[in-house]
Scaffold this motif. Structure first.
Motif, PDB file in Angstrom:
ATOM      1  N   UNK A   1      12.370  -3.901   7.747  1.00  0.00           N
ATOM      2  CA  UNK A   1      12.070  -5.328   7.835  1.00  0.00           C
ATOM      3  C   UNK A   1      12.274  -5.843   9.258  1.00  0.00           C
TER       4      UNK A   1
ATOM      5  N   UNK B   1       9.120  -5.162  10.753  1.00  0.00           N
ATOM      6  CA  UNK B   1       8.102  -6.117  10.313  1.00  0.00           C
ATOM      7  C   UNK B   1       8.336  -7.482  10.965  1.00  0.00           C
ATOM      8  N   UNK B   2       9.614  -7.831  11.136  1.00  0.00           N
ATOM      9  CA  UNK B   2       9.927  -9.112  11.764  1.00  0.00           C
ATOM     10  C   UNK B   2       9.390  -9.142  13.196  1.00  0.00           C
TER      11      UNK B   2
ATOM     12  N   UNK C   1       5.972 -10.292  13.559  1.00  0.00           N
ATOM     13  CA  UNK C   1       5.753 -11.740  13.502  1.00  0.00           C
ATOM     14  C   UNK C   1       5.738 -12.321  14.917  1.00  0.00           C
TER      15      UNK C   1
ATOM     16  N   UNK D   1       8.584 -12.674  16.882  1.00  0.00           N
ATOM     17  CA  UNK D   1       9.782 -13.445  17.197  1.00  0.00           C
ATOM     18  C   UNK D   1      10.986 -12.507  17.258  1.00  0.00           C
ATOM     19  N   UNK D   2      12.022 -12.941  17.953  1.00  0.00           N
ATOM     20  CA  UNK D   2      13.279 -12.205  17.988  1.00  0.00           C
ATOM     21  C   UNK D   2      14.173 -12.803  16.911  1.00  0.00           C
ATOM     22  N   UNK D   3      14.750 -11.962  16.051  1.00  0.00           N
ATOM     23  CA  UNK D   3      15.553 -12.550  14.969  1.00  0.00           C
ATOM     24  C   UNK D   3      16.807 -13.232  15.484  1.00  0.00           C
TER      25      UNK D   3
END
Lengths: 512, 512
Positions: free
Chosen positions: A444, A447-448, A451, A453-455
């Motif tokens: 994930x 997968x993030x 998107x 973006x940096x979590x």
């Protein structure tokens, strides 16, 4: 004879002799019948997704269905995700769900649910018996349906009064349903495509991935220059020395498209046209070239081996020796990598092992590095619902009669059905579990990143499995399974070797 | 603004500020939006039945819904059993399920399931958004539906493209839906019944079991001589000093029939006519006298307090002081008994505690012995699907803002959702779990005896939890929760006292 007794005797008549169970009050008469009639091995799971996953793993290795015993709609609900996986793996399961008595259902007692609607989401056959006299007949029909090619979940809902009432009638074994007839046109078309000089993929799924089909597909490939590949969506592949060195369509959509891009023609053998697991903005759903010509040689409900034999005959493809995979890999050293783990497993696994992988983000290299291992069966998560690895390994070990099962298990997925360990301990099953401990839902996080973006803290709160770290050795010991940690592949190798000498299960926490 | 951002902002506008989650790939844009917009507390559960059970416990204590975040049909399937329990407990939940992109669904990718059919089995409201512009509006509608009296599961299915596409529109808060109007005839009829001198039960369920309704019901009972009782099927009861000493209709059908046999009339307050959990051969489904007259005063979707107030007015029932429950119980000593455990908990629990019980066969005496405890909220398993105790306790603690949660937890049921402990550790929640360790499904052994047989080896294989014994201390430590064993109630008392001094969770394994 009550309905429950007719049920057990009918199941035994059909060759169903293993029951994975988590019963409740409405199933007590069934439990009593199992107790009073010899011949059924009953295996308890501490949660129903363990129960259904075990039935799936059993069916893949035994080549015949077990039955389950689930408690009302909620018990079925708990087991649905692994029934979904079993459906995608085309596993044969006689899925028995006890339920409210026929006359009690209208009262909407607390456990009452729409059991039938739940069952239909995962089953190719659903029947609810209405009286004791029908239970035997319905159980025979369910077993026949479960065994229909390519194998499916057949759910039999048994209101409790159909089990306790007198009037049960034992049913004889029903004949196997015949396969759907082959289409000669499909075979001729496939043969013509294989002779036209265009770049052709033969995509194998289902029974196409077992040894008899592999040998025929290899003859076709050798005679025509076609490429063989395994569908990503598959439950079981015959692998190792003496089998075809198949690559599998990659999970990552971009890699899959790259792998499939060159093919102008795809011949499908018990496989569907490959599509990505998920959609991504601006990317296509299909993983093959849009203008590729697709031809189904055989569906899963047809005789795949006969279809490939017919194709061999049509092409006049001569016998072809299986390729030599080269030297067996050696144990890898130092810190773990996906490839090093795969080499180490390939170096150590005993002949005829069952490799059950739910390695998720750590499965890279697994196929390449295990070509030259001894012959083994590889079991995969076919439906994508995480949490099938440990129960499938457990059920495979029940069916395997002593065959060593090695479960390469991602940590996040393991926590879905961790209760499987207890059944492994109770049944003293030869399962070596390797927990791939990266303390996160690594797939994930990948997968993030897609998107864009940096979590931040909130995202990491949902993607990270640390804080607190899971204590795998304690978890295993808490369920009666001995366990140890490996910081390196050398330590892993030592622990694996030792585990193979044991009768029962062992868990290795591999730091990755 | 994409759909995911409009979703988060809309939820915050409706007062939904807590999200229980186990996301997957199709939810990554929602995760990113949660990360980028302040205000939502996100709590991870390691399996979806933990996630949905936490949302249930949260709603009961917070009096408002949280949202969930589940991954496709299989994620919903894993969480269904506790959504079923939430439905029976009438808990308000905004149940958000990410799913395949609208245009990807027809390709039947592996994780694709009939999400909508699954959702309908537990939800009072199901909607699947079809484009980003609808997400905000649909989220507001789902929240409004979840909050409709008496509270329900409202499922919002969000195909991934509705989240990532631009065009999201934030929706303002929608007004609360008004309660269904009271029926003056029902109130007059109930008043007439209460004056006719016949033996009358007022059966309280749902909101009828919270403090405002209890006080009015007590006035009615004092004025008329009617008996008050709590429905067995209920999620939450206000209990202890200052509350009405309600008995609960017993679980065991025979005991329930004995308790209800004398009543010629039953007035239902947000309760259904009591029926047994299961049917038994030759026994009736209903637990009350067949010729009893039943009258519904108010349904769950009506204003229960207003109905009771109207009844008080109609009867001219004067104010009545709440009864004095007598001295607070003292800690019990020696080997555990159900009554001794209840007394010990009553003796030690802090003011305003939350007692979350999934004690199953060990709940005997719990109500009698805790009347004189400090005021507390008792949470029950309303739907009968075992495995809600630990997640409900966890969610209740999230909502409780420091209130102590005591979870009396049967061992067999605990193993269904044992992953809850990890969330308790991560969130440092003040939960004291007491595992009632009898190493068996004791309730089923009781039910098996009803079948009229002695369990043999095969039956015990499915009813016994020993071989191997579960190591609760190891299991807890493996998930970051400190734990200890109590062999006696004295040891239990010492460990409970110590746990109440802690900030975070603690688990006590009580040998029973």
């Amino acid at each position: 004879m009550n309905g429950a007794h007719s049920l057990v005797k009918t199941l035994l008549n059909q060759g169903v002799d293993t029951c994975f169970a988590n019963p409740g009050t409405s199933e007590m008469h069934f439990v009593a019948a199992l107790d009073q009639i010899d011949g059924m091995r009953c295996v308890l799971g501490l949660q129903e997704n363990v129960v259904t996953g075990m039935a799936d793993g059993y069916a893949r290795i035994a080549g015949k269905p077990a039955c389950t015993l689930l408690h009302c709609g909620p018990g079925l609900a708990n087991g649905l995700a692994n029934l979904h996986n079993a459906r995608r793996a085309r596993a044969a399961i006689v899925n028995i769900v006890g339920d409210q008595a026929t006359y009690h259902r209208p009262h909407d007692a607390p456990l009452t649910m729409d059991t039938s609607s739940l069952a239909h989401t995962v089953s190719g056959f659903v029947r609810a018996s209405t009286c004791a006299a029908d239970v035997g007949r319905d159980a025979a029909a369910a077993t026949q349906a479960a065994r229909a090619l390519p194998g499916q979940v057949a759910t039999l809902i048994l209101p409790s009064d159909t089990c306790w009432s007198e009037g049960g009638i034992v049913a004889d074994a029903l004949p196997a349903l015949t396969a759907a007839p082959l289409d000669p046109h499909s075979i001729e078309t496939a043969a013509r495509m294989l002779r036209n000089g265009r770049e052709t993929l033969i995509l194998l799924g289902g029974a196409g991935l077992l040894q008899p089909a592999q040998e025929l597909a290899w003859r076709v490939a050798q005679a025509t220059g076609a490429t063989l590949m395994a569908d990503f969506v598959c439950g079981q592949v015959a692998r190792g020395r003496g089998r075809v060195p198949l690559a599998r369509v990659p999970y990552v959509a971009e890699a899959a498209r790259a792998a499939l891009e060159r093919f102008e023609q795809i011949i499908l053998v018990a496989a569907k046209p490959p599509v990505s697991f998920f959609a991504y903005p601006g990317q296509p759903s299909i993983e093959y070239r849009a203008e590729a010509e697709l031809q189904t040689l055989a569906r899963g409900d047809q005789d795949v081996v006969a279809a490939l034999q017919a194709l061999v005959d049509e092409l006049g493809a001569p016998p072809a020796a299986m390729p030599d995979p080269g030297a067996r890999p050696e144990v890898a050293h130092g810190a773990s990598t996906p490839e090093g783990l795969a080499r180490t497993v390939a170096a150590l696994m005993p002949e005829n092992a069952i490799l059950c992988e739910e390695a998720i983000s750590y499965s890279r290299g697994l196929y390449d590095e295990t070509y030259a291992a001894p012959a083994h069966d590889m079991l995969h998560l076919a439906g994508g619902a995480i949490g099938d690895g440990m129960p499938v390994a457990t059920g495979a070990a029940v069916a395997g009669s002593g065959r060593r099962v090695i479960n390469l298990q991602a940590d996040g997925s393991a926590m879905y059905t961790i209760q499987s360990l207890w059944t492994q301990a109770r049944e003293r099953l030869p399962v070596t579990t390797v927990i791939l401990n990266n303390r996160q839902y690594a797939i994930l996080l990948g997968e993030y990143a897609n998107v864009g973006a940096t979590p931040g803290e909130t995202a990491m709160q949902m993607l990270d499995l640390g804080n607190p770290d899971l204590g795998w050795i304690n978890l295993a010991k808490g369920m009666g399974v001995e366990a140890a940690r490996a910081e390196t592949l050398d330590e892993l190798a030592d622990l694996m070797r030792a585990s193979f000498e044991r009768d029962g299960p062992f868990l290795i926490e591999l730091m990755i």
